[in-house]
Design a protein around this motif. Structure first.
Motif, short mmCIF file in Angstrom:
data_model
loop_
_atom_site.label_atom_id
_atom_site.label_comp_id
_atom_site.label_asym_id
_atom_site.label_seq_id
_atom_site.Cartn_x
_atom_site.Cartn_y
_atom_site.Cartn_z
N LEU A 19 0.85 -1.19 0.00
CA LEU A 19 0.00 0.00 0.00
C LEU A 19 0.89 1.23 0.00
O LEU A 19 1.67 1.45 0.92
N GLY A 20 0.77 2.06 -1.03
CA GLY A 20 1.66 3.20 -1.20
C GLY A 20 1.43 4.30 -0.21
O GLY A 20 0.34 4.45 0.36
N THR A 21 2.46 5.10 0.01
CA THR A 21 2.36 6.28 0.86
C THR A 21 2.08 7.50 -0.01
O THR A 21 2.13 7.45 -1.23
N PHE A 22 1.78 8.62 0.64
CA PHE A 22 1.53 9.86 -0.08
C PHE A 22 2.71 10.23 -0.98
O PHE A 22 2.54 10.82 -2.03
N ARG A 23 3.91 9.89 -0.54
CA ARG A 23 5.11 10.39 -1.21
C ARG A 23 5.65 9.47 -2.29
O ARG A 23 6.63 9.79 -2.94
N ASP A 24 5.04 8.31 -2.47
CA ASP A 24 5.53 7.39 -3.47
C ASP A 24 5.45 8.00 -4.87
O ASP A 24 4.38 8.45 -5.29
N VAL A 25 6.55 7.98 -5.60
CA VAL A 25 6.55 8.46 -6.98
C VAL A 25 5.88 7.42 -7.87
O VAL A 25 6.25 6.24 -7.85
N GLY A 26 4.87 7.84 -8.62
CA GLY A 26 4.16 6.91 -9.49
C GLY A 26 3.09 6.12 -8.79
O GLY A 26 2.40 5.32 -9.43
N GLY A 27 2.92 6.30 -7.49
CA GLY A 27 1.90 5.58 -6.75
C GLY A 27 0.51 6.16 -6.96
O GLY A 27 0.32 7.18 -7.62
N ASN A 60 -7.27 -2.27 -3.21
CA ASN A 60 -5.86 -2.47 -2.88
C ASN A 60 -5.70 -2.99 -1.46
O ASN A 60 -4.89 -3.89 -1.19
N ALA A 61 -6.47 -2.42 -0.52
CA ALA A 61 -6.38 -2.85 0.87
C ALA A 61 -6.86 -4.28 1.04
O ALA A 61 -6.27 -5.07 1.80
N ARG A 62 -7.91 -4.65 0.31
CA ARG A 62 -8.43 -6.01 0.40
C ARG A 62 -7.42 -7.03 -0.10
O ARG A 62 -7.33 -8.15 0.41
N MET A 63 -6.63 -6.65 -1.11
CA MET A 63 -5.66 -7.57 -1.70
C MET A 63 -4.36 -7.64 -0.90
O MET A 63 -3.58 -8.58 -1.06
N ALA A 64 -4.12 -6.65 -0.05
CA ALA A 64 -2.89 -6.61 0.73
C ALA A 64 -2.97 -7.55 1.94
O ALA A 64 -4.05 -7.92 2.38
N ALA A 65 -1.81 -7.92 2.44
CA ALA A 65 -1.74 -8.80 3.61
C ALA A 65 -0.90 -8.12 4.69
O ALA A 65 0.04 -7.39 4.39
N PRO A 66 -1.22 -8.36 5.96
CA PRO A 66 -0.41 -7.81 7.04
C PRO A 66 1.03 -8.29 6.93
O PRO A 66 1.28 -9.41 6.47
N ASN A 67 1.97 -7.46 7.35
CA ASN A 67 3.37 -7.88 7.35
C ASN A 67 3.86 -8.11 8.78
O ASN A 67 3.09 -8.00 9.74
N ALA A 68 5.14 -8.39 8.89
CA ALA A 68 5.71 -8.75 10.20
C ALA A 68 5.59 -7.62 11.21
O ALA A 68 5.49 -7.88 12.43
N ALA A 69 5.58 -6.37 10.75
CA ALA A 69 5.45 -5.25 11.68
C ALA A 69 4.06 -5.21 12.30
O ALA A 69 3.90 -4.96 13.50
N HIS A 70 3.02 -5.42 11.48
CA HIS A 70 1.66 -5.47 12.02
C HIS A 70 1.53 -6.59 13.06
O HIS A 70 0.96 -6.39 14.14
#
Length: 232
Positions: A19-27, A60-70
């Motif tokens: 999931l991209g951040t505000f600052r991602d170029v091309g996101g 996008n959020a539905r397709m994403a999965a939690p990572n080790a930090a979550h």
């Protein structure tokens, strides 16, 4: 009794989940003018554009999965002997799917809808359109994502303020330090004498306010920090 911990997370913790951040170029965010898709005025001008933008973010959020930090933060919430308040600026549900028992969403949730007429809120996982109606009042053309747009008041600020006042530690993870009022939480904590830690890919815009910095990818740094907290 163990100190209470307040954790603030931002877009950086979900970036490794795709999931991209505000600052991602091309996101996704860089393809739109925020005035058009993330303000009440933009919604009034072109609701189809705004709803389409958030439909894409929801998918996008539905397709994403939690990572080790979550998952590590969820572990800390479960195993820390004191209270751990998790506040997030993110509108995705990755913390919940990562196992967190309680999440304070100060900017709302993409998987919920809001009726601009009666204020009713309810779960929403599919696409949203102007034809949708509120299940509480039955009105249409006023259903919108339950997210906080620029110019609107974030949610739960009183609760967050109370938790910061009694915290023994404040930790910001994956935040840019550019969006207020969340960027000011470290100043509130520091002003109250609370130790502060920033865990980030790089130093944020408010890095000078933190006592300690841990730099690197969240999926690596956060699990190590949590392990140290629980074993120390």
């Amino acid at each position: 009794m163990a100190d209470e911990i307040v954790i603030l997370t931002g877009a950086g913790i979900s970036a490794e989940s795709g999931l991209g951040t505000f600052r991602d170029v091309g996101g996704l965010w860089s393809q739109y003018d925020l005035e058009d898709v993330a303000t009440p005025q933009g919604y009034a001008r072109d609701p189809d554009l705004v709803l389409g933008f958030y439909n894409a973010r929801r998918e996008n959020a539905r397709m994403a999965a939690p990572n080790a930090a979550h998952r590590a933060i969820a572990r800390l919430q479960r195993e820390w002997p004191g209270a751990v308040t998790l506040v997030t600026q993110n509108i995705d549900d990755l913390h919940e799917r990562g196992g967190s028992p309680e999440v304070v969403h100060m900017h709302g949730e993409i998987m919920r809808a809001l009726c601009a007429s009666c204020g009713h809120r309810w779960g929403w996982t599919g696409a949203m359109s102007r034809e949708d109606t509120c299940p509480a009042c039955g009105r249409g053309a006023l259903v919108r994502p339950d997210v906080v747009w620029f110019g609107e008041m974030p949610y739960h600020l009183d609760l967050i303020g109370e938790r910061l006042e009694r915290a023994g530690l404040f930790v910001a993870i994956g935040t840019s330090g550019a969006v207020y009022p969340a960027a000011g939480f470290v100043a509130e904590a520091a002003g109250a004498g609370v130790p502060t830690i920033e865990i980030n890919l790089e130093r944020s815009e408010v890095a000078g306010m933190f006592d300690r910095h841990i730099l690197g990818p969240a999926s690596e740094t956060v699990p190590l920090w949590v392990e140290g907290m629980l074993s120390g």
